[in-house]
Design a protein around this motif. Structure first.
Motif, short mmCIF file in Angstrom:
data_model
loop_
_atom_site.label_atom_id
_atom_site.label_comp_id
_atom_site.label_asym_id
_atom_site.label_seq_id
_atom_site.Cartn_x
_atom_site.Cartn_y
_atom_site.Cartn_z
N GLY A 6 15.81 -20.67 -25.38
CA GLY A 6 16.94 -20.26 -26.21
C GLY A 6 18.29 -20.78 -25.78
N TYR A 7 18.47 -21.10 -24.50
CA TYR A 7 19.83 -21.35 -24.03
C TYR A 7 19.95 -22.58 -23.12
CZ TYR A 7 20.07 -16.55 -25.69
OH TYR A 7 19.96 -15.42 -26.47
N LEU A 8 19.27 -22.58 -21.98
CA LEU A 8 19.51 -23.61 -20.97
C LEU A 8 18.70 -24.88 -21.20
CD1 LEU A 8 19.57 -21.47 -17.68
CD2 LEU A 8 21.51 -22.29 -19.03
N GLY A 9 17.55 -24.78 -21.82
CA GLY A 9 16.63 -25.90 -21.86
C GLY A 9 15.75 -25.89 -20.62
N ARG A 10 14.60 -26.57 -20.70
CA ARG A 10 13.64 -26.51 -19.60
C ARG A 10 14.15 -27.20 -18.35
NH1 ARG A 10 10.16 -27.78 -24.17
NH2 ARG A 10 9.14 -25.85 -24.83
N TYR A 11 14.84 -28.31 -18.50
CA TYR A 11 15.31 -29.05 -17.32
C TYR A 11 16.27 -28.22 -16.48
CZ TYR A 11 17.94 -32.46 -14.56
OH TYR A 11 18.57 -33.12 -13.54
N TRP A 12 17.30 -27.68 -17.12
CA TRP A 12 18.30 -26.93 -16.36
C TRP A 12 17.75 -25.60 -15.86
CZ3 TRP A 12 22.02 -29.01 -13.99
CH2 TRP A 12 22.67 -30.13 -14.50
N THR A 13 16.79 -25.03 -16.57
CA THR A 13 16.17 -23.81 -16.06
C THR A 13 15.40 -24.09 -14.79
OG1 THR A 13 15.96 -22.94 -18.32
CG2 THR A 13 14.59 -21.92 -16.62
N ILE A 14 14.62 -25.18 -14.77
CA ILE A 14 13.90 -25.56 -13.55
C ILE A 14 14.87 -25.88 -12.43
CG2 ILE A 14 12.33 -27.24 -12.53
CD1 ILE A 14 11.05 -27.56 -15.29
N ALA A 15 15.92 -26.64 -12.74
CA ALA A 15 16.88 -27.05 -11.71
C ALA A 15 17.59 -25.85 -11.08
CB ALA A 15 17.90 -28.02 -12.31
N VAL A 16 18.11 -24.95 -11.93
CA VAL A 16 18.86 -23.80 -11.42
C VAL A 16 17.95 -22.85 -10.64
CG1 VAL A 16 20.15 -21.75 -12.11
CG2 VAL A 16 20.63 -23.95 -13.20
N PHE A 17 16.78 -22.54 -11.21
CA PHE A 17 15.90 -21.58 -10.56
C PHE A 17 15.23 -22.17 -9.33
CE2 PHE A 17 16.69 -19.36 -14.39
CZ PHE A 17 16.38 -18.02 -14.16
N SER A 18 15.06 -23.49 -9.26
CA SER A 18 14.54 -24.10 -8.03
C SER A 18 15.53 -23.95 -6.89
CB SER A 18 14.24 -25.58 -8.28
OG SER A 18 13.15 -25.76 -9.15
N MET A 19 16.82 -24.09 -7.20
CA MET A 19 17.83 -23.91 -6.15
C MET A 19 17.91 -22.44 -5.72
SD MET A 19 20.86 -26.60 -7.21
CE MET A 19 20.95 -26.15 -8.94
N ILE A 20 17.76 -21.52 -6.68
CA ILE A 20 17.70 -20.10 -6.33
C ILE A 20 16.50 -19.84 -5.42
CG2 ILE A 20 17.30 -17.78 -7.27
CD1 ILE A 20 18.87 -18.65 -9.73
N TYR A 21 15.38 -20.44 -5.76
CA TYR A 21 14.15 -20.32 -4.96
C TYR A 21 14.40 -20.79 -3.53
CZ TYR A 21 8.98 -20.27 -4.74
OH TYR A 21 7.68 -19.98 -4.47
N SER B 253 11.12 -30.25 -3.05
CA SER B 253 10.79 -30.15 -4.48
C SER B 253 12.04 -30.24 -5.34
CB SER B 253 10.05 -28.83 -4.75
OG SER B 253 10.94 -27.73 -4.80
N VAL B 254 13.14 -29.65 -4.87
CA VAL B 254 14.40 -29.75 -5.62
C VAL B 254 14.87 -31.21 -5.67
CG1 VAL B 254 16.81 -29.02 -5.71
CG2 VAL B 254 15.05 -27.39 -5.03
N GLY B 255 14.82 -31.87 -4.50
CA GLY B 255 15.22 -33.27 -4.45
C GLY B 255 14.35 -34.15 -5.31
N SER B 256 13.02 -33.89 -5.29
CA SER B 256 12.09 -34.67 -6.10
C SER B 256 12.39 -34.51 -7.58
CB SER B 256 10.64 -34.23 -5.80
OG SER B 256 9.73 -34.77 -6.73
N PHE B 257 12.69 -33.31 -7.97
CA PHE B 257 12.95 -33.05 -9.39
C PHE B 257 14.21 -33.76 -9.86
CE2 PHE B 257 14.57 -30.41 -12.90
CZ PHE B 257 13.48 -30.51 -13.76
#
Length: 317
Positions: A111-126, A245-249
């Motif tokens: 609905g809002y961020l898109g899949r790319y930015w959701t993965i990117a943001v939540f990977s950094m939170i992880y 994983s964050v760097g790879s993405f």
């Protein structure tokens, strides 16, 4: 109009279908765009060239998750001196939270961020959560003292807070990653191209292979490190892999294909149910093509395709 003008215009009209065919072969037909939000070019983006970065992200994330979950009860009982029942209950609640947060991640992505930015943001939170967990097992003031004989000093409230704060930050992070990685990988293959569509099934084979690979390494090597070399190192190695994983993405960003957010799926579901209830007495046409809101092949939702009509669940008509 003179005969000269007519003769001049005919080649242009004849060339238009060829230009359209050439454009359809050059660009994807599913509405995907590149990282600059331009129509995605088939030969420069997506397909298998983009998948190693996505699969690498998933493998490292699963290694990090199972590197914690597999042996967490042992850590809580031996280092935080919790009872077996309490430790098992706490781990079960944490794991349940990890499997609920993907609902949040999926809604934000669609609905809002898109899949790319959701993965990117939540990977950094992880990764932040993994770092907090590693610090809680490494810094002397953040972990309870060792047992002296049969006397085991209890963990202080601050030590509990730091540990569980790190764990639930990880639970939040895994929600965005787990919900979006498989669908983002599928976005790299154009459904309107039969050759690419056939390759999508192979992507999911490699996707589950990457999950199993990360789990095997965690359940063998990482657990051994935790039991024999210390918990600081045992949590630090998964944290390092999560950073990788964050760097790879991010490294594969120029190669990805992106689908734009299409609005909240919950809103659309509610619209369908409400419309079905309000119009349940309406006589529907025999021709199923007349059921759609637009006469062409595209949906009324931007960057979306129509659902194919079938005879099941006819109440949706």
């Amino acid at each position: 109009m003179s005969s000269v003008d007519v003769d001049h215009d005919i080649p242009e009209l004849e060339q238009q279908p060829f230009l359209q065919d050439e454009r359809s072969e050059q660009y994807t037909g599913d509405g995907s765009v590149d990282y600059r939000e331009r129509p995605a070019i088939k030969h420069n983006t997506g397909n298998w060239r983009a998948c190693p970065f996505i699969l690498g992200n998933e493998c490292c994330e699963r290694l990090a998750f199972f590197g914690i979950a597999t042996n967490l009860v042992t850590y809580l009982t031996t280092k935080l001196h919790e009872g077996n029942v309490t430790a098992a209950r706490n781990v079960s609640i944490w794991q349940g939270t990890c499997y609920l947060t993907p609902l949040v991640g999926a809604i934000l992505a669609d609905g809002y961020l898109g899949r790319y930015w959701t993965i990117a943001v939540f990977s950094m939170i992880y990764f932040v959560g993994m770092s907090i967990l590693t610090l809680s097992a490494s810094v002397p003031s953040l972990k309870p003292a060792e047992c002296l004989g049969s006397v085991c000093p209890p963990a202080s409230p601050m030590q509990y807070y730091v540990l569980y704060f790190g764990l639930y930050v990880i639970a939040l992070g895994t929600g965005g990653v787990k919900a979006c990685v498989p669908s983002f990988g599928a976005d790299q293959f154009d459904d309107t191209d039969n050759k690419e569509k056939a390759k999508k099934a192979s992507f999911f084979n490699w996707y589950y292979f990457s999950i199993d690979l990360g789990a095997i390494v965690s359940c063998s090597f990482i657990v051994w490190v935790q039991d024999n070399a210390g918990w600081g190192l045992g949590f630090g190695i998964p944290a390092l892999f999560m950073g990788l994983s964050v760097g790879s993405f991010f490294l594969g960003t120029p190669l990805y294909r992106f689908q734009k957010p299409r609005g909240s799926p919950i809103t659309r579901i509610c619209q369908v149910v409400l419309a079905s209830v309000r119009k349940h007495n309406l006589v529907v046409p025999e021709d199923s093509s007349l059921l759609y809101e637009t006469p062409d092949k595209k949906s009324g939702v931007e960057s979306s395709r129509k659902l194919m009509h079938h005879d099941d669940l006819r109440w949706r008509n």
